[in-house]
Design a protein around this motif. Structure first.
Motif, PDB file in Angstrom:
ATOM      1  N   UNK A   1      81.234   5.590  38.009  1.00 31.24           N
ATOM      2  CA  UNK A   1      80.057   5.278  37.209  1.00 31.24           C
ATOM      3  C   UNK A   1      80.366   5.449  35.726  1.00 31.24           C
ATOM      4  N   UNK A   2      81.032   6.547  35.380  1.00 28.86           N
ATOM      5  CA  UNK A   2      81.340   6.810  33.979  1.00 28.86           C
ATOM      6  C   UNK A   2      82.334   5.790  33.434  1.00 28.86           C
ATOM      7  N   UNK A   3      83.255   5.335  34.259  1.00 20.25           N
ATOM      8  CA  UNK A   3      84.227   4.340  33.819  1.00 20.25           C
ATOM      9  C   UNK A   3      83.551   3.020  33.480  1.00 20.25           C
ATOM     10  N   UNK A   4      82.493   2.691  34.224  1.00 23.94           N
ATOM     11  CA  UNK A   4      81.775   1.447  33.952  1.00 23.94           C
ATOM     12  C   UNK A   4      81.143   1.485  32.563  1.00 23.94           C
ATOM     13  N   UNK A   5      80.527   2.620  32.210  1.00 27.13           N
ATOM     14  CA  UNK A   5      79.907   2.739  30.892  1.00 27.13           C
ATOM     15  C   UNK A   5      80.965   2.840  29.795  1.00 27.13           C
ATOM     16  N   UNK A   6      82.077   3.479  30.109  1.00 27.12           N
ATOM     17  CA  UNK A   6      83.143   3.621  29.117  1.00 27.12           C
ATOM     18  C   UNK A   6      83.737   2.262  28.760  1.00 27.12           C
ATOM     19  N   UNK A   7      83.773   1.353  29.720  1.00 23.57           N
ATOM     20  CA  UNK A   7      84.334   0.025  29.451  1.00 23.57           C
ATOM     21  C   UNK A   7      83.415  -0.796  28.548  1.00 23.57           C
ATOM     22  N   UNK A   8      82.132  -0.450  28.504  1.00 21.46           N
ATOM     23  CA  UNK A   8      81.185  -1.182  27.650  1.00 21.46           C
ATOM     24  C   UNK A   8      81.254  -0.751  26.196  1.00 21.46           C
ATOM     25  N   UNK A   9      81.802   0.426  25.934  1.00 20.97           N
ATOM     26  CA  UNK A   9      81.900   0.915  24.560  1.00 20.97           C
ATOM     27  C   UNK A   9      82.926   0.108  23.784  1.00 20.97           C
ATOM     28  N   UNK A  10      82.724  -0.053  22.467  1.00 21.47           N
ATOM     29  CA  UNK A  10      83.727  -0.773  21.675  1.00 21.47           C
ATOM     30  C   UNK A  10      85.038   0.008  21.641  1.00 21.47           C
ATOM     31  N   UNK A  11      86.113  -0.730  21.612  1.00 18.40           N
ATOM     32  CA  UNK A  11      87.439  -0.114  21.569  1.00 18.40           C
ATOM     33  C   UNK A  11      87.671   0.482  20.183  1.00 18.40           C
ATOM     34  N   UNK A  12      88.395   1.592  20.144  1.00 16.11           N
ATOM     35  CA  UNK A  12      88.705   2.188  18.844  1.00 16.11           C
ATOM     36  C   UNK A  12      89.771   1.339  18.156  1.00 16.11           C
ATOM     37  N   UNK A  13      89.596   1.160  16.865  1.00 18.18           N
ATOM     38  CA  UNK A  13      90.497   0.299  16.098  1.00 18.18           C
ATOM     39  C   UNK A  13      91.324   1.135  15.146  1.00 18.18           C
TER      40      UNK A  13
END
Length: 63
Positions: free
Chosen positions: A1-13
């Motif tokens: 579940x947490x991985x699903x939400x983590x994938x929605x966050x913008x990637x760090x640049x």
């Protein structure tokens, strides 16, 4: 579940990618005055309250 939400966050640049992004931003004609007015609306009440508190403390201690 947490991985699903983590994938929605913008990637760090990286700093270079951020610098390139901000260099490409074009401001419109009235953006600078709008930013100044927004900063004044944000910070003037904070400064006014802190000044009243300081003056109130000075008044309490020296009157």
């Amino acid at each position: 579940m947490q991985d699903r939400f983590k994938s929605l966050l913008p990637k760090s640049k990286t700093k270079i990618e951020l610098d390139e992004h901000y260099d490409k931003i074009q401001l419109e004609k009235g953006d600078f005055p709008a930013m100044v007015i927004a900063a004044l609306i944000t910070f003037l009440p904070i400064l006014a309250v802190s000044m009243f508190v300081i003056y109130g403390l000075i008044w309490l201690f020296f009157s």
